[in-house]
Design a protein around this motif. Structure first.
Motif, PDB file in Angstrom:
ATOM      1  N   ARG A   1       0.877  -1.175   0.000  1.00 38.49           N
ATOM      2  CA  ARG A   1       0.000   0.000   0.000  1.00 38.49           C
ATOM      3  C   ARG A   1       0.913   1.224   0.000  1.00 38.49           C
ATOM      4  NH1 ARG A   1      -5.382  -1.498   1.396  1.00 38.49           N
ATOM      5  NH2 ARG A   1      -5.473  -3.612   2.234  1.00 38.49           N
TER       6      ARG A   1
ATOM      7  N   LEU B   1       1.143   5.061   0.073  1.00 33.39           N
ATOM      8  CA  LEU B   1       0.261   6.102   0.560  1.00 33.39           C
ATOM      9  C   LEU B   1       0.992   7.441   0.574  1.00 33.39           C
ATOM     10  CD1 LEU B   1      -0.790   3.863   3.524  1.00 33.39           C
ATOM     11  CD2 LEU B   1      -2.248   4.343   1.552  1.00 33.39           C
TER      12      LEU B   1
ATOM     13  N   LEU C   1      -3.566   5.439   8.591  1.00 34.58           N
ATOM     14  CA  LEU C   1      -3.060   4.837   7.361  1.00 34.58           C
ATOM     15  C   LEU C   1      -2.200   3.610   7.653  1.00 34.58           C
ATOM     16  CD1 LEU C   1      -2.089   8.083   5.419  1.00 34.58           C
ATOM     17  CD2 LEU C   1      -4.072   6.612   5.023  1.00 34.58           C
TER      18      LEU C   1
ATOM     19  N   GLY D   1      -4.767   0.970   9.214  1.00 29.03           N
ATOM     20  CA  GLY D   1      -6.000   0.701   8.485  1.00 29.03           C
ATOM     21  C   GLY D   1      -5.776  -0.040   7.182  1.00 29.03           C
ATOM     22  N   ASP D   2      -6.820  -0.090   6.383  1.00 29.61           N
ATOM     23  CA  ASP D   2      -6.763  -0.840   5.122  1.00 29.61           C
ATOM     24  C   ASP D   2      -7.077   0.046   3.918  1.00 29.61           C
ATOM     25  OD1 ASP D   2      -9.430  -0.380   5.558  1.00 29.61           O
ATOM     26  OD2 ASP D   2     -10.050  -2.480   5.418  1.00 29.61           O
ATOM     27  N   ARG D   3      -6.771   1.335   4.036  1.00 28.68           N
ATOM     28  CA  ARG D   3      -7.028   2.229   2.917  1.00 28.68           C
ATOM     29  C   ARG D   3      -6.142   1.856   1.732  1.00 28.68           C
ATOM     30  NH1 ARG D   3      -8.059   5.085   7.474  1.00 28.68           N
ATOM     31  NH2 ARG D   3      -9.789   6.573   7.474  1.00 28.68           N
TER      32      ARG D   3
ATOM     33  N   TYR E   1      -3.502  11.154   0.276  1.00 28.97           N
ATOM     34  CA  TYR E   1      -4.367  11.506   1.393  1.00 28.97           C
ATOM     35  C   TYR E   1      -3.902  12.806   2.041  1.00 28.97           C
ATOM     36  CZ  TYR E   1      -5.992   6.694   0.994  1.00 28.97           C
ATOM     37  OH  TYR E   1      -6.517   5.519   0.526  1.00 28.97           O
TER      38      TYR E   1
ATOM     39  N   LEU F   1      -8.610  12.742   6.963  1.00 27.43           N
ATOM     40  CA  LEU F   1      -8.711  11.389   7.477  1.00 27.43           C
ATOM     41  C   LEU F   1      -9.559  11.374   8.739  1.00 27.43           C
ATOM     42  CD1 LEU F   1      -5.025  10.225   6.979  1.00 27.43           C
ATOM     43  CD2 LEU F   1      -7.021   9.453   5.694  1.00 27.43           C
TER      44      LEU F   1
END
Length: 230
Positions: free
Chosen positions: A172, A174, A211, A214-216, A221, A226
């Motif tokens: 992920r 981010l 972030l 979590g599982d975003r 972002y 958030l």
């Protein structure tokens, strides 16, 4: 995360957001590898924090990136990589037409080339589902007078991160805009101005943890957007 003790690497951890996030992770039971250019300041920043390994050095130095990877390998792998170390450039910041090109090259080395170099060095150690947080700025998303050099580097970092996300769906990736903060770098960007109305970096940590924990999906972002739930 998985059942193992989670591990993070945070660059630029001697002050500001890097320092605040490191303290939060360490107190939450994480193993954290940290770096910064000034070893004394880094040691002072992490003194007393459990599970923190400080590796002073410059992220633009390939040998230092190897040392960071070795420290991570000794801890068994990496769950979170926070690309936080940045170079502002001249203060006060000049217009692009007056920007010294040798300084711009240095800004790009620290803010763009070094993060990619670190991802490359750590690739074998990044666990499936690992989070890579690339700390950016609103100056990387919109043109601002006087922010051309720094903003260009952050725009490049954002695009680099977006391509990494496409090429590596097992991670992920981010991109995070933390917003204005009361930091040394922000003060350097506005020499002589009172920035006491800006929030402390600690106020942004819950958004980063959202972030991290979590599982975003991969993407860009703003910390202010958030929603952090307990």
């Amino acid at each position: 995360m998985s059942e193992h003790r989670p591990t993070a690497l945070v660059t630029g951890a001697s002050r500001g957001l890097g320092r605040a996030l490191t303290a939060d992770l360490a107190r939450d039971g994480w193993q954290v590898v940290v770096d910064a250019r000034h070893g004394d300041a880094l040691a002072e920043a992490v003194a007393g924090l459990p599970g923190v390994v400080d590796v002073p050095g410059d992220v633009a130095d390939p040998a230092h990136r190897i040392a960071l990877a070795q420290a991570v390998e000794e801890l068994g792998g990496l769950d979170v990589l926070v690309l936080n170390a940045s170079l502002l450039g001249p203060s006060p910041q000049p217009a692009l037409a007056d920007y010294p090109l040798d300084v711009l090259e240095q800004v790009l080395r620290v803010n763009v080339v070094a993060p990619l170099g670190l991802v490359q060095a750590l690739r074998p150690l990044l666990r499936p589902g690992a989070r890579i947080l690339a700390i950016t700025s609103d100056a990387g998303a919109e043109p601002m007078d006087g922010w051309g050099g720094y903003g260009t580097s952050k725009a490049a970092l954002e695009f680099l991160a977006s391509v990494l996300a496409v090429e590596n769906p097992q991670w992920r990736v981010l991109v995070v805009d933390p917003g204005d903060m009361r930091t040394v770098m922000h003060q350097e960007a506005f020499p002589g101005e009172d920035i006491s109305d800006r929030p402390e970096p600690e106020t942004v940590v819950p958004a980063l943890r959202a972030l991290v924990d979590g599982d975003r999906p991969s993407g860009r972002y703003r910390a202010a957007d958030l929603v952090v739930t307990s």
